[in-house]
Design a protein around this motif. Structure first.
Motif, PDB file in Angstrom:
ATOM      1  N   SER A 136      63.405  78.445  -1.944  1.00  0.00           N
ATOM      2  CA  SER A 136      63.696  78.509  -3.362  1.00  0.00           C
ATOM      3  C   SER A 136      63.888  76.980  -3.877  1.00  0.00           C
ATOM      4  CB  SER A 136      64.837  79.289  -4.088  1.00  0.00           C
ATOM      5  OG  SER A 136      65.193  78.946  -5.161  1.00  0.00           O
ATOM      6  N   LEU A 137      63.180  76.420  -4.833  1.00  0.00           N
ATOM      7  CA  LEU A 137      63.097  75.061  -5.103  1.00  0.00           C
ATOM      8  C   LEU A 137      63.659  75.116  -6.716  1.00  0.00           C
ATOM      9  CD1 LEU A 137      60.605  75.029  -3.316  1.00  0.00           C
ATOM     10  CD2 LEU A 137      60.559  72.597  -3.828  1.00  0.00           C
ATOM     11  N   THR A 138      65.083  74.769  -6.855  1.00  0.00           N
ATOM     12  CA  THR A 138      65.485  74.904  -8.194  1.00  0.00           C
ATOM     13  C   THR A 138      65.679  73.460  -8.813  1.00  0.00           C
ATOM     14  OG1 THR A 138      66.565  76.607  -7.595  1.00  0.00           O
ATOM     15  CG2 THR A 138      67.440  75.658  -9.564  1.00  0.00           C
ATOM     16  N   PHE A 139      64.888  73.246 -10.049  1.00  0.00           N
ATOM     17  CA  PHE A 139      65.105  72.150 -10.794  1.00  0.00           C
ATOM     18  C   PHE A 139      66.436  72.402 -11.668  1.00  0.00           C
ATOM     19  CE2 PHE A 139      60.275  71.673 -10.966  1.00  0.00           C
ATOM     20  CZ  PHE A 139      60.147  71.541  -9.732  1.00  0.00           C
ATOM     21  N   GLY A 140      67.054  71.289 -12.182  1.00  0.00           N
ATOM     22  CA  GLY A 140      67.897  71.178 -12.825  1.00  0.00           C
ATOM     23  C   GLY A 140      68.500  69.858 -13.368  1.00  0.00           C
ATOM     24  N   ALA A 141      69.196  69.552 -14.334  1.00  0.00           N
ATOM     25  CA  ALA A 141      69.631  68.278 -14.970  1.00  0.00           C
ATOM     26  C   ALA A 141      70.579  67.642 -13.988  1.00  0.00           C
ATOM     27  CB  ALA A 141      70.189  68.233 -16.366  1.00  0.00           C
ATOM     28  N   ALA A 142      71.359  68.677 -13.144  1.00  0.00           N
ATOM     29  CA  ALA A 142      72.339  67.940 -12.116  1.00  0.00           C
ATOM     30  C   ALA A 142      71.396  67.615 -10.611  1.00  0.00           C
ATOM     31  CB  ALA A 142      73.217  68.933 -11.667  1.00  0.00           C
ATOM     32  N   GLY A 143      70.128  67.994 -10.625  1.00  0.00           N
ATOM     33  CA  GLY A 143      69.525  67.697  -9.539  1.00  0.00           C
ATOM     34  C   GLY A 143      68.938  68.833  -8.882  1.00  0.00           C
ATOM     35  N   LEU A 144      68.070  68.242  -7.844  1.00  0.00           N
ATOM     36  CA  LEU A 144      67.283  69.326  -7.125  1.00  0.00           C
ATOM     37  C   LEU A 144      68.030  70.243  -5.975  1.00  0.00           C
ATOM     38  CD1 LEU A 144      64.379  70.372  -5.990  1.00  0.00           C
ATOM     39  CD2 LEU A 144      64.364  68.361  -4.501  1.00  0.00           C
ATOM     40  N   THR A 145      67.732  71.260  -6.132  1.00  0.00           N
ATOM     41  CA  THR A 145      68.340  72.116  -4.899  1.00  0.00           C
ATOM     42  C   THR A 145      67.433  73.281  -4.402  1.00  0.00           C
ATOM     43  OG1 THR A 145      70.077  72.307  -6.516  1.00  0.00           O
ATOM     44  CG2 THR A 145      70.037  73.796  -4.561  1.00  0.00           C
ATOM     45  N   VAL A 146      67.373  72.970  -3.096  1.00  0.00           N
ATOM     46  CA  VAL A 146      66.404  73.876  -2.267  1.00  0.00           C
ATOM     47  C   VAL A 146      67.188  75.113  -1.386  1.00  0.00           C
ATOM     48  CG1 VAL A 146      64.809  73.930  -0.378  1.00  0.00           C
ATOM     49  CG2 VAL A 146      64.843  72.116  -2.128  1.00  0.00           C
ATOM     50  N   VAL A 147      67.003  76.140  -1.492  1.00  0.00           N
ATOM     51  CA  VAL A 147      67.573  77.115  -0.453  1.00  0.00           C
ATOM     52  C   VAL A 147      66.435  77.620   0.310  1.00  0.00           C
ATOM     53  CG1 VAL A 147      68.788  79.345  -0.349  1.00  0.00           C
ATOM     54  CG2 VAL A 147      69.369  77.484  -2.307  1.00  0.00           C
ATOM     55  N   ALA A 148      66.471  77.855   1.554  1.00  0.00           N
ATOM     56  CA  ALA A 148      65.426  78.238   2.592  1.00  0.00           C
ATOM     57  C   ALA A 148      65.971  79.149   3.501  1.00  0.00           C
ATOM     58  CB  ALA A 148      64.662  77.101   3.095  1.00  0.00           C
ATOM     59  N   PRO A 149      65.568  80.395   3.833  1.00  0.00           N
ATOM     60  CA  PRO A 149      65.957  81.157   4.786  1.00  0.00           C
ATOM     61  C   PRO A 149      65.890  80.433   6.472  1.00  0.00           C
ATOM     62  CG  PRO A 149      63.977  82.061   4.232  1.00  0.00           C
ATOM     63  CD  PRO A 149      64.131  81.001   3.324  1.00  0.00           C
ATOM     64  N   LEU A 150      67.081  80.804   7.059  1.00  0.00           N
ATOM     65  CA  LEU A 150      66.712  80.601   8.585  1.00  0.00           C
ATOM     66  C   LEU A 150      66.914  81.627   9.600  1.00  0.00           C
ATOM     67  CD1 LEU A 150      69.237  77.338   8.688  1.00  0.00           C
ATOM     68  CD2 LEU A 150      66.618  77.343   8.808  1.00  0.00           C
ATOM     69  N   PRO A 151      66.508  81.510  10.639  1.00  0.00           N
ATOM     70  CA  PRO A 151      66.879  82.535  11.575  1.00  0.00           C
ATOM     71  C   PRO A 151      68.293  83.171  11.543  1.00  0.00           C
ATOM     72  CG  PRO A 151      65.154  81.097  12.520  1.00  0.00           C
ATOM     73  CD  PRO A 151      66.007  80.414  11.306  1.00  0.00           C
ATOM     74  N   GLY A 152      68.311  84.619  12.053  1.00  0.00           N
ATOM     75  CA  GLY A 152      69.868  84.698  12.267  1.00  0.00           C
ATOM     76  C   GLY A 152      70.616  85.210  10.975  1.00  0.00           C
ATOM     77  N   GLY A 153      69.958  85.260   9.902  1.00  0.00           N
ATOM     78  CA  GLY A 153      70.436  85.638   8.543  1.00  0.00           C
ATOM     79  C   GLY A 153      71.188  84.154   7.919  1.00  0.00           C
ATOM     80  N   ARG A 154      70.874  83.265   8.411  1.00  0.00           N
ATOM     81  CA  ARG A 154      71.614  82.087   7.709  1.00  0.00           C
ATOM     82  C   ARG A 154      70.413  81.219   6.535  1.00  0.00           C
ATOM     83  NH1 ARG A 154      73.940  78.781  12.857  1.00  0.00           N
ATOM     84  NH2 ARG A 154      75.581  80.293  13.447  1.00  0.00           N
ATOM     85  N   TYR A 155      71.185  80.690   5.856  1.00  0.00           N
ATOM     86  CA  TYR A 155      70.294  79.881   4.949  1.00  0.00           C
ATOM     87  C   TYR A 155      70.519  78.326   4.750  1.00  0.00           C
ATOM     88  CZ  TYR A 155      69.380  84.212   2.454  1.00  0.00           C
ATOM     89  OH  TYR A 155      68.914  85.467   2.094  1.00  0.00           O
ATOM     90  N   ARG A 156      69.398  77.796   4.809  1.00  0.00           N
ATOM     91  CA  ARG A 156      69.736  76.120   4.468  1.00  0.00           C
ATOM     92  C   ARG A 156      69.546  75.720   3.122  1.00  0.00           C
ATOM     93  NH1 ARG A 156      68.071  71.476   6.938  1.00  0.00           N
ATOM     94  NH2 ARG A 156      69.120  72.128   8.673  1.00  0.00           N
ATOM     95  N   VAL A 157      70.573  74.944   2.693  1.00  0.00           N
ATOM     96  CA  VAL A 157      70.698  74.415   1.322  1.00  0.00           C
ATOM     97  C   VAL A 157      70.654  73.032   1.449  1.00  0.00           C
ATOM     98  CG1 VAL A 157      72.593  74.243  -0.820  1.00  0.00           C
ATOM     99  CG2 VAL A 157      72.482  76.319   0.792  1.00  0.00           C
ATOM    100  N   VAL A 158      69.796  72.510   0.634  1.00  0.00           N
ATOM    101  CA  VAL A 158      69.550  70.969   0.353  1.00  0.00           C
ATOM    102  C   VAL A 158      69.723  70.581  -1.138  1.00  0.00           C
ATOM    103  CG1 VAL A 158      67.742  68.843   0.779  1.00  0.00           C
ATOM    104  CG2 VAL A 158      67.774  71.000   2.190  1.00  0.00           C
ATOM    105  N   ALA A 159      70.369  69.630  -1.226  1.00  0.00           N
ATOM    106  CA  ALA A 159      70.791  69.542  -2.847  1.00  0.00           C
ATOM    107  C   ALA A 159      71.098  67.870  -2.914  1.00  0.00           C
ATOM    108  CB  ALA A 159      72.067  70.120  -3.289  1.00  0.00           C
TER     109      ALA A 159
END
Length: 389
Positions: A201-224
């Protein structure tokens, strides 16, 4: 491990780029020494996506290696673009002309572990910890000096030693570009995430870019992108960030690892100066949008390894004896880096614009363009780096 006195190729930096270069040289029967200043390899996730072209390169090196990486990762076939909670577009990797029509989500420490395991299987090691503090070249070769005063003589030296490359500085090669004003936050978390683990998921917004991606083991990577962030963002910070940018979508239960960093977009003016060569982050750095950095570096390592493997031991590094393959390395790979930097810069600036008029145009055009199959496939092909075969 003690350093040998001489080798054909000295590789400075044992990240994914240096490891891939070493594996390529090992396959070609070229003598090399791989050095790294760290006492052990990466144990944090950092880069988290391996694209189709990179998996094709690893297939060429050793099908069992790429298969092991796929086994450890999570295959995702869709990137979903949103503005806040509003869906704008989806980029699909299904149907791309490759055996790997997906993005493989796998933490960098796992990627490095798989590459290192293959290197060990071929009978080679990483020499640790050796910090290279000086590199000098002459007509006959290169001398590398470590912080402990040891020296290594090589025919060629490769800087796979990151943005602050000692080899690049010794070569006197410029690193043209600049830094983004925003800082970036990385966080690996466990959470309940409404869009689920089947897409990035790549989310645009006035506050900035946010990326959420699934990782193995049920985790997620958040980049913002954020204007200001703590050095190690904790759970309250990450939860507040997601609450603001993806309301009612995320409930974070744990932050496994996090980091804050500044991002530059730069490309080395040259990839070669005589017997000194560059690859990976020593040659190019850019926004993490699209997950291109490590992939481009791995492909650099493979291309350079093939060039060095094709260079006769009797060839000189300058003048008429230079093998064409080394000259072709820069001619082939530097345009790729320029294209990747341009793509990720456009993605970052489009995603983070705070101009209301530009946001309105973006949010109107993206859904229309994404519905055109040829354009959708073109963007997916670019992200998968299949144009760089």
């Amino acid at each position: 491990m003690s350093l040998p006195a001489t080798t054909r190729v000295a590789i400075v930096g044992a990240g994914p780029t240096g490891l891939t270069l070493a594996l390529t040289l090992a396959g070609a029967g070229v003598d090399f020494v791989l050095l790294d200043r760290q006492a052990e390899g990466a144990n944090t996730s950092r880069a988290a996506v391996v694209h189709a072209r990179t998996l094709e390169v690893l297939d060429e090196l050793d099908p069992a290696t790429s298969a092991e990486l796929v086994r450890r990762g999570t295959a995702v076939t869709r990137f979903r673009i949103r503005d806040g909670a509003r869906p704008l577009a989806a980029v699909s990797f299904d149907g791309l002309p490759t055996a790997h029509s997906y993005a493989l989500m796998v933490p960098q420490d796992q990627t490095e572990a798989v590459l290192l395991g293959r290197l060990h299987a071929l009978g080679h090691e990483v020499h640790r910890p050796y910090e290279v503090t000086a590199v000098t070249q002459d007509a006959a070769g290169v001398t590398l000096t470590t912080a402990t005063g040891e020296t290594l003589r090589a025919a060629y030296a490769v800087g796979a030693d990151g943005m602050h490359s000692t080899v690049r500085e010794a070569a006197g090669i410029g690193f043209t570009g600049s830094a983004y004003e925003e800082s970036f936050v990385l966080a690996d978390v466990t959470m309940d995430w409404a869009p689920g683990p089947r897409e990035v998921s790549l989310t645009f917004g006035a506050a900035g870019l946010t990326v959420v991606a699934p990782l193995p083991g049920g985790r997620y990577r958040v980049v913002a992108t954020v204007d200001d962030a703590p050095a190690e963002p904790g759970l309250p910070f990450v939860q507040a960030l997601l609450d603001a940018r993806a309301p009612a979508q995320a409930t974070v239960t744990d932050v496994v690892w996090s980091s804050r960093f500044r991002v530059h977009h730069r490309v080395a003016d040259h990839y070669r100066a005589g017997r000194l060569l560059l690859a990976g982050d020593a040659a190019h750095v850019h926004s993490p949008a699209g997950g291109q950095g490590m992939n481009t570096g791995i492909q650099d390592g493979h291309a350079l390894g093939r060039a060095l493997g094709a260079t006769p031991a009797t060839a000189t590094a300058t003048g008429t004896g230079t093998h064409e393959a080394l000259d072709a390395y820069e001619a082939t790979r530097r345009p790729v880096a320029l294209r990747v930097v341009a793509l990720t810069d456009r993605m970052t600036r489009i995603a983070t614009t705070r101009n209301p008029a530009l946001r309105a145009v973006r949010n109107t055009l993206l859904p229309l363009l994404a519905r055109v199959p040829a354009l959708n496939k073109r963007l997916a092909t670019e992200l998968a780096e299949l144009n760089y075969r």
